[in-house]
Design an enzyme around this catalytic site. Structure first.
Site, PDB file in Angstrom:
ATOM      1  N   ASP A   1       3.973  -5.231   3.860  1.00  0.00           N
ATOM      2  CA  ASP A   1       3.600  -3.757   4.256  1.00  0.00           C
ATOM      3  C   ASP A   1       3.489  -3.653   5.518  1.00  0.00           C
ATOM      4  O   ASP A   1       3.873  -2.687   6.057  1.00  0.00           O
ATOM      5  CB  ASP A   1       2.444  -3.505   3.499  1.00  0.00           C
ATOM      6  CG  ASP A   1       2.181  -2.033   3.417  1.00  0.00           C
ATOM      7  OD1 ASP A   1       1.722  -1.545   4.591  1.00  0.00           O
ATOM      8  OD2 ASP A   1       2.492  -1.274   2.714  1.00  0.00           O
ATOM      9  N   TYR A   2       2.627  -4.292   6.108  1.00  0.00           N
ATOM     10  CA  TYR A   2       2.336  -4.391   7.712  1.00  0.00           C
ATOM     11  C   TYR A   2       3.596  -4.396   8.506  1.00  0.00           C
ATOM     12  O   TYR A   2       3.783  -3.491   9.303  1.00  0.00           O
ATOM     13  CB  TYR A   2       1.458  -5.531   7.863  1.00  0.00           C
ATOM     14  CG  TYR A   2       0.101  -5.136   7.834  1.00  0.00           C
ATOM     15  CD1 TYR A   2      -0.521  -4.202   7.668  1.00  0.00           C
ATOM     16  CD2 TYR A   2      -0.741  -6.717   7.274  1.00  0.00           C
ATOM     17  CE1 TYR A   2      -1.977  -4.107   7.083  1.00  0.00           C
ATOM     18  CE2 TYR A   2      -1.882  -6.558   6.936  1.00  0.00           C
ATOM     19  CZ  TYR A   2      -2.578  -5.378   6.736  1.00  0.00           C
ATOM     20  OH  TYR A   2      -3.800  -5.236   6.246  1.00  0.00           O
TER      21      TYR A   2
ATOM     22  N   PHE B   1       0.729  -1.213  -0.038  1.00  0.00           N
ATOM     23  CA  PHE B   1      -0.073  -0.054  -0.027  1.00  0.00           C
ATOM     24  C   PHE B   1       0.854   1.274  -0.020  1.00  0.00           C
ATOM     25  O   PHE B   1       1.307   1.793   0.946  1.00  0.00           O
ATOM     26  CB  PHE B   1      -0.917   0.027   1.122  1.00  0.00           C
ATOM     27  CG  PHE B   1      -1.355  -1.480   1.507  1.00  0.00           C
ATOM     28  CD1 PHE B   1      -1.875  -2.270   0.742  1.00  0.00           C
ATOM     29  CD2 PHE B   1      -1.165  -1.813   2.935  1.00  0.00           C
ATOM     30  CE1 PHE B   1      -2.521  -3.550   0.981  1.00  0.00           C
ATOM     31  CE2 PHE B   1      -1.317  -3.183   3.280  1.00  0.00           C
ATOM     32  CZ  PHE B   1      -1.974  -4.042   2.407  1.00  0.00           C
TER      33      PHE B   1
ATOM     34  N   ASP C   1       2.254   4.218   0.615  1.00  0.00           N
ATOM     35  CA  ASP C   1       1.940   5.591   1.254  1.00  0.00           C
ATOM     36  C   ASP C   1       3.310   6.481   1.437  1.00  0.00           C
ATOM     37  O   ASP C   1       4.131   6.487   0.555  1.00  0.00           O
ATOM     38  CB  ASP C   1       1.562   5.366   2.529  1.00  0.00           C
ATOM     39  CG  ASP C   1       2.406   4.386   3.412  1.00  0.00           C
ATOM     40  OD1 ASP C   1       3.796   4.214   3.018  1.00  0.00           O
ATOM     41  OD2 ASP C   1       1.920   4.348   4.653  1.00  0.00           O
TER      42      ASP C   1
END
Length: 336
Positions: free
Chosen positions: A309-310, A234, A236
């Site tokens: 990602d996490y 994701f 960001d």
């Protein structure tokens, strides 16, 4: 996965990385980061760093839980503050955690924030109350958040019987199909740009919505997706910071100087798209390298892109002071 005429996030990322001028990907940094992640493999599974956040969430059995995640990810954008500025905080939390804390507090106070009949018509005054801070700082892009709530609530009412669970049913356990539903019917999730004469997609909020539901429900029930591995990371402003910190990516001298000076990168600008697209492709390369490194090891669960990602996002939260050595890019917009 993407809308007609627009490349998917994975294909977009490869194209962007192959044509990037301001951002470079480095194999040695990928190796270093893979080594760090392999050390975090507990019981043959990637252990996500503990960020110390303590927010009370709805239970998996709560019928409002899917719609709570939907609202949270509809509002999941632009929490950064300028260097040295006071941060918007709620119950001691900043950034995205402040949003979660605000929504959790609102539910306790009796605000029906999971019901589109309520938030599709929510007033500015009511939303300001929900977003009230521990200090004098205000939530960024307040008017945009108000508009997003009105939009996504209205679409749910008009097309999906007032609940995001209807979208999940129509997706039939396909992450790709759910992503198409989101970006086709909810305009504020259309995180797209034009890069070197091609239409590309990044779809940060749309993809994290799919992955958050998968993660929250442990890949079963509402969270069962047979193709969750098709979801990318994701893109960001914080995960690229970690990738640069480990040397998996680097910025040109000019771009790095601009980031150090807090110069805004316009949404859709070449530099901004390169940072985000190269981040997506770097994580795809990390995933591929982890698979190679663990091949032949029985029962090892190779993390998909969302889990990587996490891991990176939580790593940044856990080691925030150390990571501040690397400036993050600043863009005003609703996409991340």
């Amino acid at each position: 996965m993407a809308r007609s005429g627009i490349m998917s996030p994975a294909d977009s990322a490869l194209y962007i990385a192959n044509n990037s001028k301001h951002v470079k990907i480095h194999e040695e940094g990928i190796e270093k980061l893979c080594g760090e992640m392999l050390q975090s493999m507990v019981s043959n599974k990637l252990e996500i760093p503990d960020t110390g956040a303590s927010i009370q969430y709805l239970s998996k059995e709560d019928p409002r839980s899917v719609d709570w995640i939907y609202v949270a990810d509809a509002l999941n954008f632009c929490f950064w503050s300028y260097s040295g500025a006071e941060k918007w905080t709620v119950d001691g939390h900043s950034g995205y955690y402040a949003l979660e804390a605000a929504l959790s507090r609102a539910l306790k106070e009796g605000h029906n924030v999971t019901n589109p009949e309520y938030y599709s018509k929510i007033t500015a005054d009511d939303l300001r109350h929900i977003f009230r801070s521990d200090n004098d700082a205000k939530v960024p892009l307040f008017e945009e958040r108000l508009s997003v709530l009105h939009e996504v609530g209205s679409v749910l009412i008009e097309k999906y019987n007032g609940t995001f669970t209807t979208c999940l049913k129509q997706a039939s356990k396909s992450a790709e199909k759910l992503l198409r539903i989101i970006v086709s019917d909810f305009p504020c999730f259309r995180d797209e740009a034009e890069f070197k004469n091609k239409k590309v997609s990044l779809y940060k909020r749309a993809q994290i919505l799919v992955a958050d539901i998968w993660n929250f429900f442990g890949g079963s029930g509402w969270g069962e997706f047979e193709d969750i591995d098709k979801i990318t990371m994701f893109a960001d402003y914080r995960v690229p910071q970690v990738l640069v910190y480990f040397g998996a990516m680097s910025y040109s001298d000019e771009l790095m100087d601009n980031l150090k000076k807090d110069i805004l990168l316009p949404s859709g600008s070449e530099e901004e798209v390169e940072i985000r697209g190269c981040s997506i492709h770097t994580v795809e390369l990390i995933k591929r390298r982890l698979k190679e490194k663990t091949e032949g090891q029985s029962n090892v669960q190779v993390p998909n892109s969302s889990l990587i990602d996490y891991y990176l996002w939580c790593y940044r939260r856990k080691y925030a002071d150390e990571l501040e050595k690397v400036p993050f890019h600043k863009t005003l917009g609703i996409f991340y």
